[in-house]
Design an enzyme around this catalytic site. Sequence first.
Site, PDB file in Angstrom:
ATOM      1  N   ARG A 122       0.810  -1.219   0.000  1.00 35.20           N
ATOM      2  CA  ARG A 122       0.000   0.000   0.000  1.00 35.20           C
ATOM      3  C   ARG A 122       0.852   1.282   0.000  1.00 35.20           C
ATOM      4  O   ARG A 122       0.573   2.229  -0.729  1.00 35.20           O
ATOM      5  CB  ARG A 122      -0.910  -0.013   1.227  1.00 35.20           C
ATOM      6  CG  ARG A 122      -1.819   1.206   1.334  1.00 35.20           C
ATOM      7  CD  ARG A 122      -2.484   1.234   2.687  1.00 35.20           C
ATOM      8  NE  ARG A 122      -3.390   0.093   2.825  1.00 35.20           N
ATOM      9  CZ  ARG A 122      -4.688   0.150   2.531  1.00 35.20           C
ATOM     10  NH1 ARG A 122      -5.214   1.259   2.083  1.00 35.20           N
ATOM     11  NH2 ARG A 122      -5.451  -0.913   2.683  1.00 35.20           N
ATOM     12  N   HIS A 147       3.209 -27.388  11.053  1.00 34.68           N
ATOM     13  CA  HIS A 147       4.575 -27.904  11.165  1.00 34.68           C
ATOM     14  C   HIS A 147       4.632 -29.298  11.794  1.00 34.68           C
ATOM     15  O   HIS A 147       5.333 -30.181  11.312  1.00 34.68           O
ATOM     16  CB  HIS A 147       5.446 -26.964  12.001  1.00 34.68           C
ATOM     17  CG  HIS A 147       5.388 -25.532  11.561  1.00 34.68           C
ATOM     18  ND1 HIS A 147       5.313 -25.159  10.238  1.00 34.68           N
ATOM     19  CD2 HIS A 147       5.390 -24.370  12.265  1.00 34.68           C
ATOM     20  CE1 HIS A 147       5.290 -23.831  10.163  1.00 34.68           C
ATOM     21  NE2 HIS A 147       5.326 -23.339  11.379  1.00 34.68           N
TER      22      HIS A 147
HETATM   23  C1  BG6 Z   1       5.958 -20.050  12.754  1.00 27.96           C
HETATM   24  C2  BG6 Z   1       5.107 -19.731  13.946  1.00 27.96           C
HETATM   25  O1  BG6 Z   1       5.201 -20.670  11.758  1.00 27.96           O
HETATM   26  O2  BG6 Z   1       7.008 -20.917  13.144  1.00 27.96           O
HETATM   27  C3  BG6 Z   1       5.930 -19.123  15.053  1.00 27.96           C
HETATM   28  O3  BG6 Z   1       4.071 -18.834  13.565  1.00 27.96           O
HETATM   29  C4  BG6 Z   1       7.111 -20.007  15.390  1.00 27.96           C
HETATM   30  O4  BG6 Z   1       5.140 -18.898  16.213  1.00 27.96           O
HETATM   31  C5  BG6 Z   1       7.868 -20.374  14.121  1.00 27.96           C
HETATM   32  O5  BG6 Z   1       7.949 -19.303  16.295  1.00 27.96           O
HETATM   33  C6  BG6 Z   1       8.949 -21.392  14.404  1.00 27.96           C
HETATM   34  O6  BG6 Z   1       9.734 -21.554  13.276  1.00 27.96           O
HETATM   35  P1  BG6 Z   1      11.264 -21.972  13.385  1.00 27.96           P
HETATM   36  O7  BG6 Z   1      11.719 -22.135  11.991  1.00 27.96           O
HETATM   37  O8  BG6 Z   1      11.946 -20.867  14.135  1.00 27.96           O
HETATM   38  O9  BG6 Z   1      11.269 -23.242  14.175  1.00 27.96           O
END
Ligand code: BG6
Length: 527
Positions: free
Chosen positions: A63, A271
């Site tokens: 934006r 994840h």
């Molecule tokens: C993200 C989450 O998808 O993954 C976060 O929204 C989290 O809350 C993060 O901290 C963790 O990712 P990584 O790669 O640091 O383990």
Amino acid sequence: MTTPAVIPEISVPPSPYQVPQAFSLVIFGASGDLTRRKLFPALYALAHDNLLPERFAVIGFARREKSHEAFREEIRVAVDEFSRFRPVQPEVWERLARGIYYVSAAFEDPAGYAALGKQLAEVEARYGTCGNRMYYLATPPTSYTTVVGQLGAAGLVSAPWPELSGTDWPCWSRVIIEKPFGHDLATAVALNAEIHKTFHETQVYRIDHYLGKETVQNILTFRFGNSIFEPLWNRRYVDHVQLLVAEHIGVEGRGGYYDAAGALRDMVQNHMLQLLSLVAMEPPATFDAEAVRDEKVKVLRAIRPPAAARVGEVTVRGQYVRGALRGARVPAYADEPRVAEDTTTETFAAIRLEVDNWRWAGVPFYLRTGKALPKQVTEVTIQYRRPPLRLFEHAPHPGHRLGDEVEPNRLTLRIQPDEGISLRVGLKPPGPRISLVPAHLGFVYRDTFGVDPAEAYERLLLDCMLGDSTLFIRRDEVETAWGLVNPILQAWQEAGREGLAYYPAGSWGPTEADRFIQGDGRAWVNP
Ligand code: BG6
């Protein structure tokens, strides 16, 4: 900087890997954190490794009004700060910067898409990017359908035929969509339906950055590239599996988002279920996107979502209260900015799931994740059964007593940090007696390869450029994963404060979680 009418010849040194065809990348949400911290540093790393095509342009869309030049400058500062290759090399930066442009408009403004179309046509003519377009939605999730709908309405998306026919059709369009993909099952289904009005499934790349991690991909190579582990990877040998994603960070200024999400939506639905699928899946027939994703989704389908009345038996949810971490005081989650005072959002979740298939029936998978825990560590533990016969005694050594039970084998896949794999075995210590002490056989990523693993976004951006969706989430996967967590979400929401366990920041979670696994005759593995 005025852009030259004809781009000067540059020579990109050859890469030993496949380099994508010429294309343009459009990033929606170009002034956001993701763009600055992850996307441009990843593009810079790809440029650094000569993995970008010679003819390539990036258009930032957001934006706020600014010139191309101001945008380039902003990105340069971000790359300086967040790149893993520092200091930034001027010639690599120049190669990237010469193709960076900016379009300012609101996501819902059709005029913005007309301007984008013009800008695309211009860079396509200048860089010969053949109409190949990759769109990245780095926007708040509430804008996903708006942007996708507007792209379709403005005629900026090509038909999916190249992906479908497998031919070298000169022009493709793809879209990368960030998480969170939906807020629950119903919203994820609706979002898929909206996206499919504009993009065919073969053009949609739903990102889960965990799949971009080298060590997560290593789960597959370790399992299916070696002959000695797979025969032991099942209910006959494995007692249980633990998946741990521990974070010592709190919500770090993301209270507004997190309070509406919680650990289940933020970490488990995406994840952790992805990690579980890779650990539990059958070997695919081939290593292509459909074969791999077919096997992953079969695992998710084999997990029975808990009935509402049983959610309390198979889960623990917690929230951190005031505590201390590494000598520093940590405020309670409820006191974080933009978190509701009477919040019941979970910052910790422990869940027992069972994969009801021939390989895994009867083997519990324990998923555990939390914020404000003592360590930042992600790991998978395959806990093997005890040997059937106790032949040897434990040797006296620090931490163990004579006569302690022999510790069963344990395989640890360390996803991050200190990436590696280790197998605990029992071995004879020096001395005249035959007895056992635990020892570790190990692989340490850095020692073996001499480098740290690349950033997840580098791999995922490159895969999308190459049209490889193996490491992206397919529609049925995302919906099945939501279907699994949905009953838990609902039960927790209905229970409100009841059943929410508290833990001090800096501890390994609520004591209820310890009792939960102890009730099964097991214990958490805390790294
Ligand atoms: C993200 C989450 O998808 O993954 C976060 O929204 C989290 O809350 C993060 O901290 C963790 O990712 P990584 O790669 O640091 O383990």
